[in-house]
Motif scaffolding. Sequence first.
Motif, PDB file in Angstrom:
ATOM      1  N   MET A 151      10.841  -6.298   9.191  1.00 30.76           N
ATOM      2  CA  MET A 151       9.771  -5.708   8.399  1.00 30.76           C
ATOM      3  C   MET A 151       9.243  -6.698   7.367  1.00 30.76           C
ATOM      4  O   MET A 151       8.032  -6.791   7.134  1.00 30.76           O
ATOM      5  N   ALA A 152      10.128  -7.463   6.755  1.00 23.74           N
ATOM      6  CA  ALA A 152       9.684  -8.448   5.765  1.00 23.74           C
ATOM      7  C   ALA A 152       8.750  -9.478   6.391  1.00 23.74           C
ATOM      8  O   ALA A 152       7.729  -9.848   5.798  1.00 23.74           O
ATOM      9  N   GLU A 153       9.080  -9.924   7.595  1.00 21.47           N
ATOM     10  CA  GLU A 153       8.227 -10.891   8.282  1.00 21.47           C
ATOM     11  C   GLU A 153       6.886 -10.278   8.650  1.00 21.47           C
ATOM     12  O   GLU A 153       5.829 -10.910   8.484  1.00 21.47           O
ATOM     13  N   ARG A 154       6.913  -9.051   9.123  1.00 21.12           N
ATOM     14  CA  ARG A 154       5.663  -8.393   9.518  1.00 21.12           C
ATOM     15  C   ARG A 154       4.790  -8.119   8.295  1.00 21.12           C
ATOM     16  O   ARG A 154       3.559  -8.254   8.356  1.00 21.12           O
ATOM     17  N   LEU A 155       5.410  -7.722   7.188  1.00 24.58           N
ATOM     18  CA  LEU A 155       4.646  -7.525   5.953  1.00 24.58           C
ATOM     19  C   LEU A 155       3.931  -8.795   5.536  1.00 24.58           C
ATOM     20  O   LEU A 155       2.745  -8.773   5.161  1.00 24.58           O
ATOM     21  N   GLN A 156       4.638  -9.907   5.591  1.00 20.20           N
ATOM     22  CA  GLN A 156       4.039 -11.183   5.190  1.00 20.20           C
ATOM     23  C   GLN A 156       2.878 -11.551   6.105  1.00 20.20           C
ATOM     24  O   GLN A 156       1.808 -11.978   5.625  1.00 20.20           O
ATOM     25  N   ASP A 157       3.056 -11.353   7.397  1.00 21.01           N
ATOM     26  CA  ASP A 157       1.998 -11.695   8.351  1.00 21.01           C
ATOM     27  C   ASP A 157       0.762 -10.824   8.146  1.00 21.01           C
ATOM     28  O   ASP A 157      -0.371 -11.324   8.115  1.00 21.01           O
ATOM     29  N   VAL A 158       0.980  -9.519   8.007  1.00 18.90           N
ATOM     30  CA  VAL A 158      -0.152  -8.603   7.850  1.00 18.90           C
ATOM     31  C   VAL A 158      -0.858  -8.839   6.520  1.00 18.90           C
ATOM     32  O   VAL A 158      -2.092  -8.800   6.441  1.00 18.90           O
ATOM     33  N   ALA A 159      -0.099  -9.097   5.465  1.00 16.37           N
ATOM     34  CA  ALA A 159      -0.703  -9.364   4.158  1.00 16.37           C
ATOM     35  C   ALA A 159      -1.604 -10.594   4.207  1.00 16.37           C
ATOM     36  O   ALA A 159      -2.662 -10.632   3.571  1.00 16.37           O
ATOM     37  N   GLU A 160      -1.215 -11.585   4.971  1.00 13.87           N
ATOM     38  CA  GLU A 160      -2.034 -12.798   5.085  1.00 13.87           C
ATOM     39  C   GLU A 160      -3.264 -12.542   5.951  1.00 13.87           C
ATOM     40  O   GLU A 160      -4.378 -12.960   5.621  1.00 13.87           O
ATOM     41  N   MET A 161      -3.085 -11.827   7.061  1.00 15.75           N
ATOM     42  CA  MET A 161      -4.191 -11.582   7.984  1.00 15.75           C
ATOM     43  C   MET A 161      -5.259 -10.665   7.388  1.00 15.75           C
ATOM     44  O   MET A 161      -6.447 -10.822   7.659  1.00 15.75           O
ATOM     45  N   PHE A 162      -4.832  -9.710   6.554  1.00 13.95           N
ATOM     46  CA  PHE A 162      -5.763  -8.688   6.052  1.00 13.95           C
ATOM     47  C   PHE A 162      -5.863  -8.716   4.535  1.00 13.95           C
ATOM     48  O   PHE A 162      -6.091  -7.691   3.906  1.00 13.95           O
ATOM     49  N   LYS A 163      -5.733  -9.885   3.954  1.00 13.20           N
ATOM     50  CA  LYS A 163      -5.687  -9.986   2.495  1.00 13.20           C
ATOM     51  C   LYS A 163      -6.971  -9.528   1.814  1.00 13.20           C
ATOM     52  O   LYS A 163      -6.965  -9.181   0.624  1.00 13.20           O
ATOM     53  N   ASP A 164      -8.082  -9.505   2.554  1.00 10.10           N
ATOM     54  CA  ASP A 164      -9.349  -9.077   1.966  1.00 10.10           C
ATOM     55  C   ASP A 164      -9.673  -7.621   2.298  1.00 10.10           C
ATOM     56  O   ASP A 164     -10.775  -7.144   1.974  1.00 10.10           O
ATOM     57  N   ASN A 165      -8.756  -6.917   2.930  1.00  6.71           N
ATOM     58  CA  ASN A 165      -8.977  -5.521   3.304  1.00  6.71           C
ATOM     59  C   ASN A 165      -8.173  -4.639   2.355  1.00  6.71           C
ATOM     60  O   ASN A 165      -6.951  -4.562   2.451  1.00  6.71           O
ATOM     61  N   GLU A 166      -8.849  -3.973   1.444  1.00 12.13           N
ATOM     62  CA  GLU A 166      -8.156  -3.236   0.395  1.00 12.13           C
ATOM     63  C   GLU A 166      -7.307  -2.087   0.931  1.00 12.13           C
ATOM     64  O   GLU A 166      -6.168  -1.910   0.475  1.00 12.13           O
ATOM     65  N   PRO A 167      -7.775  -1.265   1.884  1.00  8.64           N
ATOM     66  CA  PRO A 167      -6.892  -0.205   2.390  1.00  8.64           C
ATOM     67  C   PRO A 167      -5.612  -0.742   3.033  1.00  8.64           C
ATOM     68  O   PRO A 167      -4.531  -0.164   2.847  1.00  8.64           O
ATOM     69  N   VAL A 168      -5.709  -1.834   3.776  1.00 10.87           N
ATOM     70  CA  VAL A 168      -4.494  -2.419   4.350  1.00 10.87           C
ATOM     71  C   VAL A 168      -3.571  -2.898   3.239  1.00 10.87           C
ATOM     72  O   VAL A 168      -2.350  -2.684   3.284  1.00 10.87           O
ATOM     73  N   MET A 169      -4.144  -3.510   2.220  1.00  9.18           N
ATOM     74  CA  MET A 169      -3.316  -3.989   1.118  1.00  9.18           C
ATOM     75  C   MET A 169      -2.708  -2.831   0.323  1.00  9.18           C
ATOM     76  O   MET A 169      -1.636  -2.980  -0.272  1.00  9.18           O
ATOM     77  N   ASP A 170      -3.384  -1.656   0.322  1.00  5.71           N
ATOM     78  CA  ASP A 170      -2.762  -0.470  -0.272  1.00  5.71           C
ATOM     79  C   ASP A 170      -1.427  -0.180   0.405  1.00  5.71           C
ATOM     80  O   ASP A 170      -0.429   0.133  -0.253  1.00  5.71           O
ATOM     81  N   ILE A 171      -1.404  -0.274   1.731  1.00  5.01           N
ATOM     82  CA  ILE A 171      -0.175  -0.014   2.483  1.00  5.01           C
ATOM     83  C   ILE A 171       0.873  -1.078   2.178  1.00  5.01           C
ATOM     84  O   ILE A 171       2.054  -0.762   1.976  1.00  5.01           O
ATOM     85  N   ILE A 172       0.445  -2.335   2.141  1.00  5.69           N
ATOM     86  CA  ILE A 172       1.384  -3.429   1.861  1.00  5.69           C
ATOM     87  C   ILE A 172       2.029  -3.235   0.497  1.00  5.69           C
ATOM     88  O   ILE A 172       3.264  -3.310   0.341  1.00  5.69           O
ATOM     89  N   ARG A 173       1.215  -2.960  -0.513  1.00  8.73           N
ATOM     90  CA  ARG A 173       1.750  -2.783  -1.875  1.00  8.73           C
ATOM     91  C   ARG A 173       2.674  -1.570  -1.940  1.00  8.73           C
ATOM     92  O   ARG A 173       3.678  -1.586  -2.656  1.00  8.73           O
ATOM     93  N   PHE A 174       2.329  -0.531  -1.213  1.00 10.09           N
ATOM     94  CA  PHE A 174       3.169   0.671  -1.208  1.00 10.09           C
ATOM     95  C   PHE A 174       4.542   0.369  -0.628  1.00 10.09           C
ATOM     96  O   PHE A 174       5.569   0.735  -1.207  1.00 10.09           O
ATOM     97  N   ILE A 175       4.586  -0.315   0.505  1.00 11.80           N
ATOM     98  CA  ILE A 175       5.866  -0.629   1.142  1.00 11.80           C
ATOM     99  C   ILE A 175       6.687  -1.564   0.267  1.00 11.80           C
ATOM    100  O   ILE A 175       7.917  -1.454   0.185  1.00 11.80           O
ATOM    101  N   GLU A 176       6.019  -2.483  -0.403  1.00 13.56           N
ATOM    102  CA  GLU A 176       6.717  -3.432  -1.268  1.00 13.56           C
ATOM    103  C   GLU A 176       7.076  -2.827  -2.628  1.00 13.56           C
ATOM    104  O   GLU A 176       7.713  -3.489  -3.437  1.00 13.56           O
ATOM    105  N   GLY A 177       6.653  -1.583  -2.877  1.00 13.48           N
ATOM    106  CA  GLY A 177       6.878  -0.945  -4.168  1.00 13.48           C
ATOM    107  C   GLY A 177       8.336  -0.634  -4.420  1.00 13.48           C
ATOM    108  O   GLY A 177       9.230  -0.927  -3.618  1.00 13.48           O
ATOM    109  N   ASN A 178       8.577   0.008  -5.542  1.00 14.47           N
ATOM    110  CA  ASN A 178       9.951   0.199  -6.008  1.00 14.47           C
ATOM    111  C   ASN A 178      10.490   1.591  -5.695  1.00 14.47           C
ATOM    112  O   ASN A 178      11.256   2.158  -6.467  1.00 14.47           O
ATOM    113  N   GLY A 179      10.099   2.161  -4.578  1.00 19.77           N
ATOM    114  CA  GLY A 179      10.601   3.473  -4.213  1.00 19.77           C
ATOM    115  C   GLY A 179      12.092   3.443  -3.923  1.00 19.77           C
ATOM    116  O   GLY A 179      12.647   2.421  -3.496  1.00 19.77           O
ATOM    117  N   SER A 180      12.753   4.579  -4.130  1.00 17.33           N
ATOM    118  CA  SER A 180      14.193   4.664  -3.889  1.00 17.33           C
ATOM    119  C   SER A 180      14.515   5.204  -2.504  1.00 17.33           C
ATOM    120  O   SER A 180      15.671   5.210  -2.099  1.00 17.33           O
TER     121      SER A 180
END
Length: 266
Positions: free
Chosen positions: A225-254
Motif C-alpha cells: 500500500m505504501a508503494e501504491r500510495l507513492q505512485d498514485v500521489a505522483e501520477m495524480f498530484k494535480d487532481n484534488e479529489p485523488v489527493m483527498d483520498i491520498i491524504r485520508f489514507i495517510e492520515g492519523n486514523g486509529s
Amino acid sequence: MTNIHPTAIIETGAELGENVTVGPYSIVGAQVKLGDGVRLESHVVIGGDTTVGANTHIFPFASIGLQPQDLKFKGEPSRLEIGFNNVIREHVTMNPGTEGGGLLTRVGNNCLFMVGAHIAHDCQIEDHVILVNNATLAGHVTVGEFAIIGGLSAVHQFVRIGKHAMLGGMSGVESDVIPYGTVTGNRAHLSGLNLVGLKRRGVDRETIHALRNAYRLLFAQEGTMAERLQDVAEMFKDNEPVMDIIRFIEGNGSRAICQPKMEDAA
C-alpha cells in the motif's frame, strides 16, 4: 417574535433567538442556545450545554444534548454544537462530548438526520451529511461533507468516513472509508466509488475517470500500500479529489482502511 406553546418548558437561563418556535410539551434546558428561526415540534427535549444553529428544524421525540452513553462519563462539562439549516427527524438522539474526546460533539450545517439516527459522544460531522433511518454512529466517529450513511447502518467507534462517501443500508462499518468510496455489507467492504453521488454533484467526467484509475491502482494486488500510495500521489498530484483520498489514507486514523474484496479491486 418567538412562539412558545403554553405546555412547553423553557428553563431559566436558556437563550432563544428571534422567530423561534417551541411546540407542545417540548423542554429546553437552562444551558441551551437556540438560534434565529429554530423550530421545535412537539415533545422535543434539548438539554446540556447545547447550541442549535439558525433555521434548524427538530421533529417530535428527538433527544438532543442529554448525557452521553459512555460509562466513563462522570458529569464533566461537555458540549454539543449543531450548525444551521439542519433537519433532525423523529427519535433522533445526539449526545455531547466526553473528556476522552475533547468534550465536544459537533454537527455541521445543512445536514439531514432521518428517523431514529444516533450521533454518539465526540462525533464530528461536517456539512451536508445525511444519516438515513436508524443509522448509528458510535463515539468519536468523524464524517466528511456530503457523506451518506445508509439506513440501519452501524459505524464502529473512532472510524473515519471520508467526504462524499456512501455507506449502503444495513452495513456494519469497522474500518475507515476513503473519500468518494462506497461500502456495503456486514462487515462492510469497499465496493467501489460513489459514482452516483459524484455525478449528482456535478463532478466532470475527466475527474471521475481519473478517480476510477487511481482507485484501481491504489487497491491493486501488486506491491505494498505504501508503494501504491507513492505512485498514485505522483501520477495524480494535480487532481484534488485523488489527493483527498491520498491524504485520508495517510492520515492519523486509529482504524484500518476499509478494503475491497478481491473481485471488486479488479
